[in-house]
Design an enzyme around this catalytic site. Structure first.
Site, PDB file in Angstrom:
ATOM      1  N   SER A 127       0.882  -1.031  -0.029  1.00  0.00           N
ATOM      2  CA  SER A 127      -0.134   0.017  -0.127  1.00  0.00           C
ATOM      3  C   SER A 127       0.972   1.301   0.085  1.00  0.00           C
ATOM      4  O   SER A 127       1.993   1.316   0.570  1.00  0.00           O
ATOM      5  CB  SER A 127      -0.895   0.115   1.329  1.00  0.00           C
ATOM      6  OG  SER A 127      -1.339   1.084   1.422  1.00  0.00           O
ATOM      7  N   TYR A 152      -1.998  -0.667  10.786  1.00  0.00           N
ATOM      8  CA  TYR A 152      -2.009  -1.409   9.806  1.00  0.00           C
ATOM      9  C   TYR A 152      -1.064  -0.956   8.693  1.00  0.00           C
ATOM     10  O   TYR A 152      -0.245  -1.955   8.148  1.00  0.00           O
ATOM     11  CB  TYR A 152      -3.466  -0.990   9.252  1.00  0.00           C
ATOM     12  CG  TYR A 152      -3.381  -0.933   7.614  1.00  0.00           C
ATOM     13  CD1 TYR A 152      -3.438   0.162   6.967  1.00  0.00           C
ATOM     14  CD2 TYR A 152      -3.747  -2.382   7.089  1.00  0.00           C
ATOM     15  CE1 TYR A 152      -3.479   0.013   5.336  1.00  0.00           C
ATOM     16  CE2 TYR A 152      -3.704  -2.459   5.907  1.00  0.00           C
ATOM     17  CZ  TYR A 152      -3.318  -1.455   4.925  1.00  0.00           C
ATOM     18  OH  TYR A 152      -3.579  -1.552   3.725  1.00  0.00           O
ATOM     19  N   LYS A 156       2.236  -3.456   6.834  1.00  0.00           N
ATOM     20  CA  LYS A 156       2.578  -3.344   5.273  1.00  0.00           C
ATOM     21  C   LYS A 156       3.803  -3.244   5.072  1.00  0.00           C
ATOM     22  O   LYS A 156       4.839  -4.154   4.642  1.00  0.00           O
ATOM     23  CB  LYS A 156       1.672  -2.440   4.542  1.00  0.00           C
ATOM     24  CG  LYS A 156       0.216  -2.721   4.367  1.00  0.00           C
ATOM     25  CD  LYS A 156       0.041  -3.948   3.649  1.00  0.00           C
ATOM     26  CE  LYS A 156      -1.475  -4.191   3.495  1.00  0.00           C
ATOM     27  NZ  LYS A 156      -1.783  -5.545   2.733  1.00  0.00           N
TER      28      LYS A 156
HETATM   29  C1  WQD Z   1      -9.922   9.084   1.293  1.00  0.00           C
HETATM   30  C2  WQD Z   1      -9.856  10.444   1.558  1.00  0.00           C
HETATM   31  C3  WQD Z   1     -10.389  11.057   3.680  1.00  0.00           C
HETATM   32  C4  WQD Z   1     -14.196   8.922   4.380  1.00  0.00           C
HETATM   33  C5  WQD Z   1      -6.982   4.051   3.104  1.00  0.00           C
HETATM   34  C6  WQD Z   1      -5.764   3.152   3.838  1.00  0.00           C
HETATM   35  C7  WQD Z   1      -4.994   2.664   2.516  1.00  0.00           C
HETATM   36  C8  WQD Z   1      -6.191   1.973   1.770  1.00  0.00           C
HETATM   37  C9  WQD Z   1      -7.094   2.744   1.271  1.00  0.00           C
HETATM   38  C10 WQD Z   1      -6.209  -0.408   2.442  1.00  0.00           C
HETATM   39  C11 WQD Z   1      -9.417  11.080   2.537  1.00  0.00           C
HETATM   40  C12 WQD Z   1     -11.629  11.304   3.004  1.00  0.00           C
HETATM   41  C13 WQD Z   1     -12.918   9.421   3.656  1.00  0.00           C
HETATM   42  C14 WQD Z   1     -15.140   9.668   4.473  1.00  0.00           C
HETATM   43  C15 WQD Z   1     -13.838  11.608   3.944  1.00  0.00           C
HETATM   44  N1  WQD Z   1      -6.702   0.771   2.453  1.00  0.00           N
HETATM   45  N2  WQD Z   1     -12.983  10.738   3.516  1.00  0.00           N
HETATM   46  N3  WQD Z   1     -14.922  11.019   4.546  1.00  0.00           N
HETATM   47  O1  WQD Z   1      -7.427   6.819   4.061  1.00  0.00           O
HETATM   48  O2  WQD Z   1      -6.629   7.572   1.780  1.00  0.00           O
HETATM   49  O3  WQD Z   1      -6.568   5.312   2.562  1.00  0.00           O
HETATM   50  O4  WQD Z   1      -7.723   3.315   2.442  1.00  0.00           O
HETATM   51  O5  WQD Z   1      -5.256  -0.721   1.814  1.00  0.00           O
HETATM   52  O6  WQD Z   1      -4.011   1.969   3.104  1.00  0.00           O
HETATM   53  O7  WQD Z   1      -5.093   4.132   4.457  1.00  0.00           O
HETATM   54  O8  WQD Z   1      -8.866   6.060   2.125  1.00  0.00           O
HETATM   55  O9  WQD Z   1     -11.079   6.328   1.462  1.00  0.00           O
HETATM   56  O10 WQD Z   1     -10.562   6.379   3.938  1.00  0.00           O
HETATM   57  O11 WQD Z   1     -10.274   8.236   2.594  1.00  0.00           O
HETATM   58  O12 WQD Z   1     -13.953  12.785   3.794  1.00  0.00           O
HETATM   59  O13 WQD Z   1     -16.201   9.431   5.108  1.00  0.00           O
HETATM   60  O14 WQD Z   1     -11.450  10.667   1.680  1.00  0.00           O
HETATM   61  O15 WQD Z   1     -10.295  12.258   4.878  1.00  0.00           O
HETATM   62  O16 WQD Z   1      -8.782  12.355   2.571  1.00  0.00           O
HETATM   63  P1  WQD Z   1      -7.531   6.735   2.582  1.00  0.00           P
HETATM   64  P2  WQD Z   1     -10.314   6.683   2.425  1.00  0.00           P
END
Ligand code: WQD
Length: 342
Positions: A127, A152, A156
């Site tokens: 990741s 987590y 990785k």
């Molecule tokens: C994306 C953006 C949030 C939810 C994570 C893991 C990564 C991988 C993918 C597994 C961010 C914003 C999110 C919400 C929001 N996982 N957001 N409201 O955090 O980039 O990555 O998931 O492999 O390892 O770290 O993905 O989709 O959670 O967030 O505003 O209800 O959307 O702040 O900027 P992230 P995400």
């Protein structure tokens, strides 16, 4: 029938899409999954798409005895794609030991079994989280890894090091780590897709559930970042494009096309897209409005990260093809299918 490939975590979101693409490429697939975060009916759905039912065995690779029994039984495996792991960032902060035990012991058992039964090739689901908040963008594979923001993410990084040291020590193992950016979307048939249990942590499933009326409103975690519209930027990659990258990596290992016995590649689109842009694109593409509100930042979020895809494009020979619009449409088509919405 081409080589037999083990896909651990193969009933999961990315795993199931990868099983379909492996079958489309003519591989025979065996799935090992403990169904802790996915449903057995995904095996039926894979068969509906490809016409081929993968072999499915249900157990957790943390169980050393079952893992060795499995490898003894399937002693004709040519390669492994290893997805099986817990992957909820927030949960990992609350339950670090569960994450270290599950994600690391399962990997070490599997590598030991590979050595014992002569399985030589491993593709590892890594990741972009290993980069933390990069100092320079876009992120290349030479960008230094940083301390992970969560247990987590740390599993990785440690897993990559376990694989690197195992490849160095054991001549019979070759590996490729694929560092995903943000996988989104669903299979164009809408027969498989992302099915998070409980309240989705990730952005796109939360959007589609809000648009479907399951959630009151989407909370946008901050619009005061140092980005053009103030919201965080990510590199959102279509899950089918991502699945195809695994088939290319498997071919690279089986045909010994690799330049070194442990390689790693950023698997992204190369385009940084903000949260607010995702919202706007979803509404423009689907015509479905939904409630959202700007709230405080989420702890642990990096401000922006997106990939330099030159190595994946020019060395691995893979490139993302699907547009953000069709990817968000596929996510919405899947949500509608799951919820029985016309
Ligand atoms: C994306 C953006 C949030 C939810 C994570 C893991 C990564 C991988 C993918 C597994 C961010 C914003 C999110 C919400 C929001 N996982 N957001 N409201 O955090 O980039 O990555 O998931 O492999 O390892 O770290 O993905 O989709 O959670 O967030 O505003 O209800 O959307 O702040 O900027 P992230 P995400």
């Amino acid at each position: 029938m081409k080589s037999k490939i083990l896909v651990t975590g193969g009933t999961g979101y990315i795993g199931s899409h990868t099983v379909v693409e492996l079958q489309n490429a003519g591989f025979e697939v065996v799935i090992v999954d403990d169904l802790s975060n996915s449903e057995a009916e995904v095996v039926d759905n894979i068969e509906k798409i490809s016409g081929i039912r993968p072999i499915f065995e249900c157990f957790n690779l943390v169980d050393r005895e079952k893992t060795f029994e499995f490898f003894k039984k399937h002693n004709d495996l040519k390669a492994i794609i290893h997805f099986a792991a817990n992957k909820a960032v927030g949960e990992s902060v609350e339950k670090p030991l569960m994450y270290y035990q599950n994600n690391l012991i399962s990997l070490m058992n599997m590598i030991e079994a590979m050595r014992t039964y002569g399985v030589e090739n491993l593709v590892f689901s890594s990741s972009c989280t290993v980069y933390g908040q990069p100092d320079k963008l876009p992120v290349t594979e030479a960008t230094p890894r940083k301390d992970a923001e969560s247990p987590y993410g740390n599993t990785k990084r440690i897993s990559e090091d376990i694989i690197k040291d195992s490849v160095a020590a054991y001549q019979g193992i070759n590996a490729i780590a694929l560092r995903y950016f943000n996988p989104i979307g669903a299979h164009p048939t809408a027969i498989i897709g992302e099915l998070p249990r409980g309240v989705p942590a990730n952005l796109v499933p939360f959007i589609t559930q809000t648009a479907a009326g399951l959630r009151q409103e989407l909370k946008v975690f901050g619009d005061d970042y140092n980005t053009p519209d103030g919201s965080c930027i990510r590199d959102y990659i279509n899950v089918v494009d991502l699945a195809k990258a695994h088939v290319v990596a498997i071919d690279r290992l089986l045909e010994r096309k690799y330049e070194s016995r442990y390689e790693f590649f950023n698997i992204g689109t190369g385009n940084g897209v903000s949260v607010l842009e995702i919202i706007k694109t979803f509404i423009d593409v689907t015509g479905v409005e939904f409630n959202y509100k700007i709230v405080d930042r989420r702890a642990g979020d990096v401000e922006q990260i997106y990939a330099d895809t030159a190595k994946a494009n020019n060395v691995l020979g893979w490139k993302a093809e699907k547009t953000l619009a069709e990817t968000l449409q596929s996510a919405w088509d899947w949500e509608k299918k799951v919820r029985g919405i016309e």
